[in-house]
Structure formats: C-alpha cells, structure tokens
Design a protein around this motif. Structure first.
Motif, PDB file in Angstrom:
ATOM      1  N   TYR A 193       0.815  -1.217   0.000  1.00 17.59           N
ATOM      2  CA  TYR A 193       0.000   0.000   0.000  1.00 17.59           C
ATOM      3  C   TYR A 193       0.851   1.272   0.000  1.00 17.59           C
ATOM      4  O   TYR A 193       0.313   2.367   0.057  1.00 17.59           O
ATOM      5  CB  TYR A 193      -0.951   0.028   1.192  1.00 17.59           C
ATOM      6  CG  TYR A 193      -1.987  -1.061   1.148  1.00 17.59           C
ATOM      7  CD1 TYR A 193      -2.696  -1.341  -0.011  1.00 17.59           C
ATOM      8  CD2 TYR A 193      -2.250  -1.827   2.269  1.00 17.59           C
ATOM      9  CE1 TYR A 193      -3.630  -2.354  -0.057  1.00 17.59           C
ATOM     10  CE2 TYR A 193      -3.194  -2.842   2.233  1.00 17.59           C
ATOM     11  CZ  TYR A 193      -3.870  -3.097   1.066  1.00 17.59           C
ATOM     12  OH  TYR A 193      -4.799  -4.097   1.022  1.00 17.59           O
ATOM     13  N   PHE A 194       2.170   1.093  -0.056  1.00 20.14           N
ATOM     14  CA  PHE A 194       3.066   2.245  -0.099  1.00 20.14           C
ATOM     15  C   PHE A 194       3.087   2.792  -1.519  1.00 20.14           C
ATOM     16  O   PHE A 194       3.320   2.056  -2.475  1.00 20.14           O
ATOM     17  CB  PHE A 194       4.481   1.842   0.321  1.00 20.14           C
ATOM     18  CG  PHE A 194       5.447   2.990   0.312  1.00 20.14           C
ATOM     19  CD1 PHE A 194       5.573   3.818   1.406  1.00 20.14           C
ATOM     20  CD2 PHE A 194       6.215   3.254  -0.814  1.00 20.14           C
ATOM     21  CE1 PHE A 194       6.456   4.888   1.392  1.00 20.14           C
ATOM     22  CE2 PHE A 194       7.105   4.314  -0.840  1.00 20.14           C
ATOM     23  CZ  PHE A 194       7.219   5.131   0.269  1.00 20.14           C
ATOM     24  N   HIS A 195       2.822   4.093  -1.653  1.00 24.60           N
ATOM     25  CA  HIS A 195       2.833   4.725  -2.973  1.00 24.60           C
ATOM     26  C   HIS A 195       3.769   5.932  -2.947  1.00 24.60           C
ATOM     27  O   HIS A 195       3.727   6.740  -2.029  1.00 24.60           O
ATOM     28  CB  HIS A 195       1.430   5.182  -3.380  1.00 24.60           C
ATOM     29  CG  HIS A 195       0.464   4.065  -3.495  1.00 24.60           C
ATOM     30  ND1 HIS A 195       0.454   3.186  -4.545  1.00 24.60           N
ATOM     31  CD2 HIS A 195      -0.523   3.660  -2.662  1.00 24.60           C
ATOM     32  CE1 HIS A 195      -0.490   2.294  -4.367  1.00 24.60           C
ATOM     33  NE2 HIS A 195      -1.095   2.557  -3.217  1.00 24.60           N
ATOM     34  N   THR A 220       0.599   5.879   2.365  1.00 28.87           N
ATOM     35  CA  THR A 220       0.688   4.489   2.769  1.00 28.87           C
ATOM     36  C   THR A 220      -0.441   4.108   3.707  1.00 28.87           C
ATOM     37  O   THR A 220      -1.096   4.963   4.295  1.00 28.87           O
ATOM     38  CB  THR A 220       2.049   4.197   3.433  1.00 28.87           C
ATOM     39  OG1 THR A 220       2.179   2.794   3.621  1.00 28.87           O
ATOM     40  CG2 THR A 220       2.200   4.910   4.753  1.00 28.87           C
ATOM     41  N   GLY A 221      -0.628   2.807   3.859  1.00 26.82           N
ATOM     42  CA  GLY A 221      -1.528   2.233   4.852  1.00 26.82           C
ATOM     43  C   GLY A 221      -0.694   1.459   5.858  1.00 26.82           C
ATOM     44  O   GLY A 221       0.511   1.268   5.673  1.00 26.82           O
ATOM     45  N   PHE A 222      -1.329   0.998   6.919  1.00 22.41           N
ATOM     46  CA  PHE A 222      -0.615   0.349   8.013  1.00 22.41           C
ATOM     47  C   PHE A 222      -1.246  -0.991   8.362  1.00 22.41           C
ATOM     48  O   PHE A 222      -2.463  -1.151   8.271  1.00 22.41           O
ATOM     49  CB  PHE A 222      -0.616   1.253   9.249  1.00 22.41           C
ATOM     50  CG  PHE A 222       0.111   2.543   9.025  1.00 22.41           C
ATOM     51  CD1 PHE A 222       1.456   2.641   9.307  1.00 22.41           C
ATOM     52  CD2 PHE A 222      -0.541   3.650   8.517  1.00 22.41           C
ATOM     53  CE1 PHE A 222       2.140   3.829   9.087  1.00 22.41           C
ATOM     54  CE2 PHE A 222       0.131   4.843   8.295  1.00 22.41           C
ATOM     55  CZ  PHE A 222       1.474   4.924   8.577  1.00 22.41           C
ATOM     56  N   GLY A 277      -6.952  -1.030   9.606  1.00 23.33           N
ATOM     57  CA  GLY A 277      -8.134  -0.791   8.772  1.00 23.33           C
ATOM     58  C   GLY A 277      -7.826   0.131   7.622  1.00 23.33           C
ATOM     59  O   GLY A 277      -6.898  -0.092   6.857  1.00 23.33           O
ATOM     60  N   ASP A 278      -8.588   1.194   7.529  1.00 27.09           N
ATOM     61  CA  ASP A 278      -8.406   2.123   6.405  1.00 27.09           C
ATOM     62  C   ASP A 278      -7.562   3.332   6.787  1.00 27.09           C
ATOM     63  O   ASP A 278      -7.572   4.336   6.099  1.00 27.09           O
ATOM     64  CB  ASP A 278      -9.758   2.560   5.848  1.00 27.09           C
ATOM     65  CG  ASP A 278     -10.616   3.283   6.877  1.00 27.09           C
ATOM     66  OD1 ASP A 278     -10.204   3.359   8.057  1.00 27.09           O
ATOM     67  OD2 ASP A 278     -11.689   3.764   6.501  1.00 27.09           O
TER      68      ASP A 278
END
Length: 119
Positions: A54-56, A99-101, A105-106
C-alpha cells in the motif's frame, strides 16, 4: 447516577483519544540538495508498520537527475526510506508519499515534500 454517567463518558473519550492516529513522517521538511554534492536524507515513518503493497511514491524527479528514493533495508521496509545520490542538475521537485498500516483498517498517511536542488 449522573456523576457515574459523566465518568463513563469521559473514560470513553480518553480511551478514544489514546487510540488516535499517531502516524508521522519525519523530518517535516527536506534539506536542500546541491548539484555535484552527495545527498542523503532518511524519511522515518512512525506510528505503525507500513504495508509495503500500500506504499505509494509519486515524484516528478527525472530518472537522470542522479537521486533515488528507496527503502533503507528489508527489515524496516517502507518505514525507513532513503533519498540519496549526487544531483546532476538543479530544479524544484515534489515527492509525495502515501501508505496504509498493518492492522489499522483504512488508516492512511500521506505527505508531500518540496525537494529543491540548487546550483
């Protein structure tokens, strides 16, 4: 009874605040780079483990400028990112990270840096 309800409400608020998002990317700003001089800056993401998929990374840095952006090692993944190289020419560029973790969740974090290479 009213005091007990107020205590319960305040306790819930305190718990929610304790679980608030504490994600950060440091430093807050990037130091300027100079043409022909080695540059190295680490970006540290804290508050949770970054999900690599999810890393951009979005940047307008040209491929031939002489600077790369990559994780510092496999252990830290995208929680520790290096911007490094020897710039070949000057310009004003942007580096956008989002990014997400894991287990969050979101929850997301995003930041845009100004990256200035001067003569």
């Amino acid at each position: 009874m009213m005091n007990k309800n107020i205590s319960i409400i305040l306790s819930c608020i305190a718990l929610m605040m304790g679980c608030s998002k504490g994600y950060k990317i440091e430093p807050n700003e990037l130091p300027n780079a100079r043409v022909g001089q080695p540059y190295h800056q680490s970006l540290i993401i804290t508050g949770g483990k970054v999900v690599d998929k999810y890393f951009h990374l979005k940047t307008d840095l040209p491929n031939d400028v002489g600077v790369v952006i990559e994780p510092s090692n496999e252990l830290d993944g995208y929680n520790n990112i290096n911007i490094k190289g020897t710039p070949k020419y000057s310009g004003n560029f942007s580096i956008e990270i989002s990014t997400g973790f894991y287990g969050k969740g979101d929850d997301e974090l995003s930041k845009t840096y100004d990256f200035i290479i001067s003569e």
